[in-house]
Design a protein around this motif. Structure first.
Motif, PDB file in Angstrom:
ATOM      1  N   ASN A 122       0.865  -1.171   0.000  1.00 56.79           N
ATOM      2  CA  ASN A 122       0.000   0.000   0.000  1.00 56.79           C
ATOM      3  C   ASN A 122       0.901   1.221   0.000  1.00 56.79           C
ATOM      4  N   THR A 123       0.808   2.046  -1.022  1.00 59.95           N
ATOM      5  CA  THR A 123       1.717   3.196  -1.132  1.00 59.95           C
ATOM      6  C   THR A 123       1.340   4.346  -0.210  1.00 59.95           C
ATOM      7  N   ASP A 124       0.126   4.331   0.336  1.00 60.20           N
ATOM      8  CA  ASP A 124      -0.269   5.407   1.265  1.00 60.20           C
ATOM      9  C   ASP A 124       0.457   5.287   2.600  1.00 60.20           C
ATOM     10  N   ASN A 125       0.570   4.053   3.127  1.00 65.87           N
ATOM     11  CA  ASN A 125       1.189   3.881   4.438  1.00 65.87           C
ATOM     12  C   ASN A 125       2.441   2.995   4.404  1.00 65.87           C
ATOM     13  N   TYR A 147       8.734   4.238  -4.329  1.00 60.08           N
ATOM     14  CA  TYR A 147       7.353   4.719  -4.188  1.00 60.08           C
ATOM     15  C   TYR A 147       7.105   5.954  -5.042  1.00 60.08           C
ATOM     16  N   LYS A 172      -5.006   8.042  -8.809  1.00 64.28           N
ATOM     17  CA  LYS A 172      -3.815   8.001  -7.959  1.00 64.28           C
ATOM     18  C   LYS A 172      -3.262   6.578  -7.913  1.00 64.28           C
ATOM     19  N   LYS A 173      -2.061   6.480  -7.375  1.00 69.55           N
ATOM     20  CA  LYS A 173      -1.412   5.181  -7.222  1.00 69.55           C
ATOM     21  C   LYS A 173      -2.035   4.479  -6.021  1.00 69.55           C
ATOM     22  N   ILE A 174      -2.540   3.228  -6.239  1.00 69.61           N
ATOM     23  CA  ILE A 174      -3.200   2.516  -5.143  1.00 69.61           C
ATOM     24  C   ILE A 174      -2.335   1.403  -4.552  1.00 69.61           C
TER      25      ILE A 174
END
Length: 189
Positions: A122-125, A147, A172-174
């Motif tokens: 997961n690129t968000d966290n 990332y 966005k990138k998910i």
């Protein structure tokens, strides 16, 4: 006096031996020349054979290196294409929130003997969402420069080829798909 006669006898016998050798060489000129020519041709042939063997070994090494380089680049291109198509399948299942199907894709893909590990991050966290190594799920990964990329990236390490493929959502990138493949050289040894 005896010493003089002994030394004279020795010098006479030496002179007779030299005389015999020179008379033999003079009587057999053609034979001596032919033997010298044969020795020269043999030594020249041995030298040329050695040179040709060295040249052949050098050319053989160049051909093998060239072949291995081309095969390696073909392998990388093949895995890049496979990764791209695989990421499309992962993307469609992620958009449907179907992680079980993604896990099934991973288990099917890991059966390839060259594929060592697959991860979905997961690129968000920066957490590992799914992995073929279940111990890694939920761990945080720190690879900032990967990332930040928005295209497929291949990183070569000693015994592993890592393919980083971003999975893009609608705007966005998910996620980031990481596939580790065994290097060709590590399989030979």
């Amino acid at each position: 006096m005896e010493n003089n006669t002994t030394s004279e006898k020795k010098s006479l016998s030496k002179a007779k031996k030299e005389n015999k050798v020179s008379s033999f060489l003079l009587n057999h000129k053609v034979s001596v020349i032919l033997v010298l020519v044969i020795l020269g041709v043999f030594s020249w042939g041995t030298f040329k054979n050695y040179q040709l063997k060295r040249q052949f070994a050098k050319q053989q090494k160049e051909l093998i290196d060239n072949y291995e380089s081309k095969m390696d680049s073909l392998k990388v291109a093949n895995y890049k294409l496979t990764s791209k198509v695989f990421s499309w399948a992962i993307r469609s299942e992620m958009l449907r929130n179907n992680n079980e199907q993604v896990d099934q894709f991973f288990l099917s893909f890991i059966k390839d003997p060259n594929v060592k590990k697959i991860q979905l991050i997961n690129t968000d966290n920066a957490m590992v969402v799914l992995s073929t190594n279940k111990k890694e799920e939920g761990q945080k990964i720190d690879i900032q420069k990967i990332y930040q990329t928005d295209s497929l990236t291949v990183v070569r390490e000693d015994d592993v080829l890592k393919i980083y493929n971003p999975i893009m959502g609608l705007n966005k990138k998910i996620g980031l798909l990481v596939i580790e493949v065994a290097n060709q050289k590590s399989q030979k040894n």
